[in-house]
Motif scaffolding. Sequence first.
Motif, PDB file in Angstrom:
ATOM      1  N   PRO A  73       0.796  -1.223   0.000  1.00 55.65           N
ATOM      2  CA  PRO A  73       0.000   0.000   0.000  1.00 55.65           C
ATOM      3  C   PRO A  73       0.822   1.264   0.000  1.00 55.65           C
ATOM      4  N   SER A  74       1.955   1.275   0.708  1.00 52.70           N
ATOM      5  CA  SER A  74       2.748   2.502   0.742  1.00 52.70           C
ATOM      6  C   SER A  74       3.301   2.835  -0.625  1.00 52.70           C
ATOM      7  N   ASN A  75       3.608   1.787  -1.442  1.00 53.31           N
ATOM      8  CA  ASN A  75       4.111   2.045  -2.783  1.00 53.31           C
ATOM      9  C   ASN A  75       3.028   2.666  -3.652  1.00 53.31           C
ATOM     10  N   GLN A  76       1.793   2.236  -3.438  1.00 48.47           N
ATOM     11  CA  GLN A  76       0.697   2.850  -4.181  1.00 48.47           C
ATOM     12  C   GLN A  76       0.565   4.319  -3.811  1.00 48.47           C
ATOM     13  N   ARG A  77       0.545   4.599  -2.533  1.00 49.26           N
ATOM     14  CA  ARG A  77       0.374   5.974  -2.095  1.00 49.26           C
ATOM     15  C   ARG A  77       1.526   6.857  -2.523  1.00 49.26           C
ATOM     16  N   SER A  78       2.764   6.265  -2.635  1.00 48.71           N
ATOM     17  CA  SER A  78       3.924   7.078  -2.984  1.00 48.71           C
ATOM     18  C   SER A  78       3.821   7.656  -4.388  1.00 48.71           C
ATOM     19  N   GLN A  79       2.911   7.127  -5.191  1.00 49.93           N
ATOM     20  CA  GLN A  79       2.727   7.662  -6.533  1.00 49.93           C
ATOM     21  C   GLN A  79       1.924   8.966  -6.506  1.00 49.93           C
ATOM     22  N   HIS A  80       1.254   9.244  -5.400  1.00 51.49           N
ATOM     23  CA  HIS A  80       0.446  10.446  -5.298  1.00 51.49           C
ATOM     24  C   HIS A  80       1.251  11.577  -4.706  1.00 51.49           C
ATOM     25  N   THR A 120       8.945  22.746   8.365  1.00 50.75           N
ATOM     26  CA  THR A 120       8.154  23.423   9.378  1.00 50.75           C
ATOM     27  C   THR A 120       8.828  24.762   9.684  1.00 50.75           C
ATOM     28  N   ILE A 121       8.356  25.815   9.088  1.00 52.83           N
ATOM     29  CA  ILE A 121       8.864  27.188   9.179  1.00 52.83           C
ATOM     30  C   ILE A 121      10.265  27.305   8.591  1.00 52.83           C
ATOM     31  N   PHE A 122      11.311  26.791   9.306  1.00 53.80           N
ATOM     32  CA  PHE A 122      12.683  26.918   8.802  1.00 53.80           C
ATOM     33  C   PHE A 122      13.489  25.637   8.962  1.00 53.80           C
ATOM     34  N   VAL A 123      12.861  24.543   9.318  1.00 54.90           N
ATOM     35  CA  VAL A 123      13.590  23.289   9.535  1.00 54.90           C
ATOM     36  C   VAL A 123      12.815  22.132   8.909  1.00 54.90           C
ATOM     37  N   ASN A 124      13.569  21.148   8.422  1.00 54.22           N
ATOM     38  CA  ASN A 124      12.965  20.003   7.753  1.00 54.22           C
ATOM     39  C   ASN A 124      12.917  18.776   8.658  1.00 54.22           C
ATOM     40  N   LEU A 125      11.924  17.955   8.424  1.00 52.10           N
ATOM     41  CA  LEU A 125      11.850  16.613   8.997  1.00 52.10           C
ATOM     42  C   LEU A 125      11.515  15.673   7.843  1.00 52.10           C
ATOM     43  N   PHE A 126      11.640  14.356   8.078  1.00 50.38           N
ATOM     44  CA  PHE A 126      11.525  13.427   6.965  1.00 50.38           C
ATOM     45  C   PHE A 126      10.703  12.189   7.313  1.00 50.38           C
ATOM     46  N   PHE A 127       9.987  11.724   6.303  1.00 51.29           N
ATOM     47  CA  PHE A 127       9.247  10.468   6.383  1.00 51.29           C
ATOM     48  C   PHE A 127       9.986   9.455   5.517  1.00 51.29           C
ATOM     49  N   ILE A 128      10.249   8.260   6.075  1.00 48.13           N
ATOM     50  CA  ILE A 128      11.001   7.233   5.346  1.00 48.13           C
ATOM     51  C   ILE A 128      10.188   5.943   5.370  1.00 48.13           C
ATOM     52  N   SER A 129       9.916   5.392   4.201  1.00 46.83           N
ATOM     53  CA  SER A 129       9.077   4.199   4.137  1.00 46.83           C
ATOM     54  C   SER A 129       9.879   2.955   3.749  1.00 46.83           C
ATOM     55  N   GLU A 130       9.293   1.813   4.039  1.00 48.00           N
ATOM     56  CA  GLU A 130       9.829   0.506   3.662  1.00 48.00           C
ATOM     57  C   GLU A 130       8.864  -0.153   2.670  1.00 48.00           C
ATOM     58  N   ALA A 140       1.495  12.659   7.290  1.00 47.79           N
ATOM     59  CA  ALA A 140       1.587  11.212   7.468  1.00 47.79           C
ATOM     60  C   ALA A 140       0.344  10.506   6.945  1.00 47.79           C
ATOM     61  N   ARG A 141      -0.800  11.112   7.192  1.00 47.57           N
ATOM     62  CA  ARG A 141      -2.040  10.510   6.691  1.00 47.57           C
ATOM     63  C   ARG A 141      -2.076  10.494   5.176  1.00 47.57           C
ATOM     64  N   GLU A 142      -1.577  11.574   4.558  1.00 44.43           N
ATOM     65  CA  GLU A 142      -1.551  11.622   3.099  1.00 44.43           C
ATOM     66  C   GLU A 142      -0.666  10.520   2.528  1.00 44.43           C
ATOM     67  N   LEU A 143       0.473  10.255   3.200  1.00 51.01           N
ATOM     68  CA  LEU A 143       1.448   9.292   2.686  1.00 51.01           C
ATOM     69  C   LEU A 143       1.143   7.853   3.075  1.00 51.01           C
ATOM     70  N   PHE A 144       0.657   7.652   4.308  1.00 48.87           N
ATOM     71  CA  PHE A 144       0.560   6.298   4.847  1.00 48.87           C
ATOM     72  C   PHE A 144      -0.808   5.943   5.412  1.00 48.87           C
ATOM     73  N   GLY A 145      -1.771   6.759   5.147  1.00 49.21           N
ATOM     74  CA  GLY A 145      -3.090   6.482   5.689  1.00 49.21           C
ATOM     75  C   GLY A 145      -3.077   6.560   7.204  1.00 49.21           C
ATOM     76  N   ASN A 146      -3.707   5.611   7.852  1.00 46.60           N
ATOM     77  CA  ASN A 146      -3.784   5.609   9.317  1.00 46.60           C
ATOM     78  C   ASN A 146      -2.707   4.747   9.964  1.00 46.60           C
ATOM     79  N   THR A 147      -1.716   4.300   9.181  1.00 46.97           N
ATOM     80  CA  THR A 147      -0.631   3.487   9.726  1.00 46.97           C
ATOM     81  C   THR A 147       0.306   4.343  10.557  1.00 46.97           C
ATOM     82  N   ARG A 148       0.520   3.981  11.798  1.00 48.95           N
ATOM     83  CA  ARG A 148       1.448   4.741  12.639  1.00 48.95           C
ATOM     84  C   ARG A 148       2.879   4.300  12.340  1.00 48.95           C
ATOM     85  N   PRO A 149       3.892   5.141  12.636  1.00 52.10           N
ATOM     86  CA  PRO A 149       5.277   4.770  12.344  1.00 52.10           C
ATOM     87  C   PRO A 149       5.772   3.686  13.295  1.00 52.10           C
TER      88      PRO A 149
END
Length: 360
Positions: free
Chosen positions: A3-10, A27-37, A60-69
């Motif tokens: 599922p994450s591969n499907q969402r990564s196309q969006h 976030t204003i002046f600093v970055n954070l990152f989401f990393i998927s498997e 996170a919801r846009e990328l991974f739905g309701n899956t928590r990290p």
Amino acid sequence: MEPSNQRSQHESKHTFPVAPGVWGLKTIFVNLFFISEPDGSWVLLDTGIYGSAGKIREAARELFGNTRPRAILLTHGHFDHIGAVKELAQEWSVPVYAHPLELPYLTGKSSYPPPDPSVGGGGMAYMSFLYPKKPIDISSYIELLPPDGSVPGLIDWRWVHTPGHTAGHVSFFRERDRVLLAGDAFVTRHGESLLAVMTQTREVHGPPAYYTSDWGAAHHSVERLLELNPRVAATGHGLPMKGEELLWQLEDLVKDFWTKAVPSHGRYVHEPAITDDQGVISVPPAGDSTVPKVLAAAGVVALAGMALVAYTKRSSKQRRKQTAMRTRPFSHNRPAPGIPPSVVPTLEEDNPQAHTNNYP
């Protein structure tokens, strides 16, 4: 099915792409990152400034739905990288991983060495005396990164100790496609400039000067990262860089580090802060003169200007949206040789073992 591969196309309206399976969020002046498997699991790297939790959740919801990290990873514990960590760790009930030398600042034991507003020559530096200084306490969630360099929740990644900006700073590297998430070991915009925050010009720079307390270690860290020969690099500040431009600029930074990255003067230029696994032991004395108040005031004014611009843009966007709603049809985030460290007098100076938060 992955599922994450499907969402990564969006496309995500909140995030920017870094590499396959890696997205950044500013976030204003600093970055954070989401990393998927590939199996659909994911981890969060850093958590931005205070007040970022809602924006992180939405991305996170846009990328991974309701899956928590599976976990939250921290490059280090400066205020702009841990703003939402406590709230999100509690909400998601997940561990937070950091280097052992970062623990005192994440378990309420010690504040970081104080920032040096006299270096850097930009609004972000001038205003650093205003930034949050006290440690946070996430003892209930904090875990140590594995000593073998593996990364919990990420099979293909390894962590690399890159001290200098802080003693326990780490970067993360994916070998198969040479993707580097460098935190603040180096950055890809001028780290002290408010203008650079707004323009986001891609340039390799040393770590943010006003918050770097060991320049010798910082130099060795960028040398180590260059040896990794990264093809893509994303950092805590600035946009991702890749290819030959990234490599030649990183090589140039390593070669000329002491003239390009290290300030000509400043609290930590000739001797570093001394720390251990319990926190700060000593810091060099502050300079004889403080930052001129006019410069600090200029930084505050510049920040206010940024806020005004952002507010104006948002208001304009809201007005356009409201107009559209009225007209449309209705449908139903080091020491120099021979110079000993100086122990700064504190309220706890009678106790040589004390780790204190009381620094000038």
